[in-house]
Design a protein around this motif. Structure first.
Motif, PDB file in Angstrom:
ATOM      1  N   GLY A   1       3.503  -4.361  -8.099  1.00 16.76           N
ATOM      2  CA  GLY A   1       4.025  -3.457  -9.423  1.00 16.76           C
ATOM      3  C   GLY A   1       5.182  -2.210  -9.446  1.00 16.76           C
ATOM      4  O   GLY A   1       6.219  -3.248  -9.444  1.00 16.76           O
TER       5      GLY A   1
ATOM      6  N   HIS B   1       1.287   7.282 -11.475  1.00 16.59           N
ATOM      7  CA  HIS B   1       0.658   8.177 -10.460  1.00 16.59           C
ATOM      8  C   HIS B   1       2.334   8.859 -10.514  1.00 16.59           C
ATOM      9  O   HIS B   1       3.093   8.006 -10.488  1.00 16.59           O
ATOM     10  CB  HIS B   1       0.477   7.478  -9.649  1.00 16.59           C
ATOM     11  CG  HIS B   1      -0.012   6.336  -9.274  1.00 16.59           C
ATOM     12  ND1 HIS B   1      -1.655   7.149  -9.158  1.00 16.59           N
ATOM     13  CD2 HIS B   1      -1.407   4.897  -8.984  1.00 16.59           C
ATOM     14  CE1 HIS B   1      -2.804   6.422  -9.562  1.00 16.59           C
ATOM     15  NE2 HIS B   1      -2.356   5.453  -9.539  1.00 16.59           N
TER      16      HIS B   1
ATOM     17  N   GLN C   1       0.508   0.187 -10.389  1.00 22.35           N
ATOM     18  CA  GLN C   1       0.099  -0.822  -9.104  1.00 22.35           C
ATOM     19  C   GLN C   1      -0.951  -1.383  -9.087  1.00 22.35           C
ATOM     20  O   GLN C   1      -1.889  -0.250  -9.583  1.00 22.35           O
ATOM     21  CB  GLN C   1       0.584   0.301  -7.670  1.00 22.35           C
ATOM     22  CG  GLN C   1       0.497  -0.935  -7.354  1.00 22.35           C
ATOM     23  CD  GLN C   1       0.640   0.010  -5.488  1.00 22.35           C
ATOM     24  OE1 GLN C   1      -0.364   1.041  -4.903  1.00 22.35           O
ATOM     25  NE2 GLN C   1       0.391  -1.171  -4.125  1.00 22.35           N
ATOM     26  N   ASP C   2      -0.750  -2.395  -9.526  1.00 23.42           N
ATOM     27  CA  ASP C   2      -1.608  -3.780  -9.558  1.00 23.42           C
ATOM     28  C   ASP C   2      -3.225  -3.618  -8.635  1.00 23.42           C
ATOM     29  O   ASP C   2      -2.496  -3.547  -7.253  1.00 23.42           O
ATOM     30  CB  ASP C   2      -2.067  -5.129 -10.046  1.00 23.42           C
ATOM     31  CG  ASP C   2      -2.850  -5.973 -10.095  1.00 23.42           C
ATOM     32  OD1 ASP C   2      -3.765  -5.858 -10.932  1.00 23.42           O
ATOM     33  OD2 ASP C   2      -3.119  -6.699  -9.238  1.00 23.42           O
ATOM     34  N   GLU C   3      -4.826  -2.891  -8.793  1.00 21.84           N
ATOM     35  CA  GLU C   3      -4.860  -2.625  -7.406  1.00 21.84           C
ATOM     36  C   GLU C   3      -5.678  -4.062  -6.330  1.00 21.84           C
ATOM     37  O   GLU C   3      -5.322  -4.102  -5.483  1.00 21.84           O
ATOM     38  CB  GLU C   3      -5.924  -2.152  -8.426  1.00 21.84           C
ATOM     39  CG  GLU C   3      -6.473  -0.748  -8.059  1.00 21.84           C
ATOM     40  CD  GLU C   3      -7.612   0.120  -8.582  1.00 21.84           C
ATOM     41  OE1 GLU C   3      -8.447  -0.467  -7.333  1.00 21.84           O
ATOM     42  OE2 GLU C   3      -7.668   0.909  -9.227  1.00 21.84           O
ATOM     43  N   ALA C   4      -5.653  -5.101  -7.563  1.00 18.56           N
ATOM     44  CA  ALA C   4      -6.083  -6.503  -6.940  1.00 18.56           C
ATOM     45  C   ALA C   4      -4.806  -7.415  -5.563  1.00 18.56           C
ATOM     46  O   ALA C   4      -4.866  -7.869  -4.549  1.00 18.56           O
ATOM     47  CB  ALA C   4      -6.263  -7.531  -7.504  1.00 18.56           C
TER      48      ALA C   4
ATOM     49  N   ARG D   1       0.810  -0.841  -0.077  1.00 19.28           N
ATOM     50  CA  ARG D   1      -0.025  -0.579   0.118  1.00 19.28           C
ATOM     51  C   ARG D   1       1.033   1.253  -0.139  1.00 19.28           C
ATOM     52  O   ARG D   1       2.308   1.550   0.949  1.00 19.28           O
ATOM     53  CB  ARG D   1      -0.612   0.318   1.376  1.00 19.28           C
ATOM     54  CG  ARG D   1      -2.099  -0.706   1.418  1.00 19.28           C
ATOM     55  CD  ARG D   1      -2.738  -0.708   2.845  1.00 19.28           C
ATOM     56  NE  ARG D   1      -1.480  -0.256   4.395  1.00 19.28           N
ATOM     57  CZ  ARG D   1      -1.361  -1.437   4.471  1.00 19.28           C
ATOM     58  NH1 ARG D   1      -1.258  -2.543   4.174  1.00 19.28           N
ATOM     59  NH2 ARG D   1      -0.633  -1.056   5.669  1.00 19.28           N
TER      60      ARG D   1
ATOM     61  N   GLY E   1      -1.835  -0.535 -14.465  1.00 22.61           N
ATOM     62  CA  GLY E   1      -2.809   0.683 -14.391  1.00 22.61           C
ATOM     63  C   GLY E   1      -2.048   1.626 -14.958  1.00 22.61           C
ATOM     64  O   GLY E   1      -1.061   2.108 -15.001  1.00 22.61           O
TER      65      GLY E   1
ATOM     66  N   GLY F   1      -1.549  -5.746  -5.392  1.00 23.02           N
ATOM     67  CA  GLY F   1      -0.238  -4.675  -4.540  1.00 23.02           C
ATOM     68  C   GLY F   1       0.616  -4.605  -5.276  1.00 23.02           C
ATOM     69  O   GLY F   1       1.672  -3.169  -5.078  1.00 23.02           O
TER      70      GLY F   1
END
Length: 176
Positions: free
Chosen positions: A114, A150, A107-110, A66, A147, A112
């Motif tokens: 990246g 950012h 980063q892959d949301e599912a 995270r 993804g 985490g």
């Protein structure tokens, strides 16, 4: 092949399932000083990571991570320990010039997992373009789509004394 259990007892066909990594703190720092190195130290202080021995990592975000954007706070008992980081910094000594340091990530949301990339440039738009282009290439080279891009950017303009702009992604500390 035998199934292997991880610390949670999960089995995954012979491969231990890694535990979730935890939090990676994205912190920025700006510094000014009589020398470029003094400005760098001031930026480390501003970001909250000055009292560690920094160990720079490559750019892989572990599964279960995270990301939090905030100033890192050094616990007093960790003074002098190792701190694992991805770091971008730029120093500038020419009056009127600006230093831009940046970290970009996907980063892959599912899961985490990246990728980070750390760059610096004298021009903010060029830095942002390079961060995005590098992350695009890194994903393509790995056959991944993790993804959207950012970014975190720090900028400092030299008005006489040297300056430093710094962005650091803090993974973890460890004693010696």
């Amino acid at each position: 092949m035998h199934a292997v259990s991880d610390s949670t007892g999960e089995r995954s066909g012979g491969v231990a399932t890694p535990a979730a990594f935890g939090t990676i703190v994205l912190s920025t720092g700006l510094g000014v000083g009589p020398t470029a190195l003094a400005a760098f130290d001031a930026a480390l202080l501003d970001a909250g990571v000055a009292n560690y021995n920094l160990i720079c990592l490559s750019s892989v975000i572990p599964p279960g991570s995270r990301l939090e954007r905030r100033r890192f706070v050094t616990p007093p008992q960790e003074y002098g320990q190792r701190l694992y980081v991805v770091m971008s910094q730029m120093r500038e000594e020419r009056p009127g010039y600006t230093a831009h340091a940046g970290i970009g990530w996907v980063q892959d949301e599912a899961s985490g997992r990246g990728l980070f990339v750390e760059l610096h440039d004298g021009h903010r738009d060029q830095l942002l373009n390079d961060l995005a282009a590098t992350l695009e290439t890194m994903q393509t080279n790995r056959g991944l789509r993790l993804g959207p891009v950012h970014t975190e950017v720090a900028s400092a303009t030299c008005h006489g004394e040297p300056v430093c702009a710094l962005v650091v992604a803090v993974y973890a500390s460890a004693p010696w």
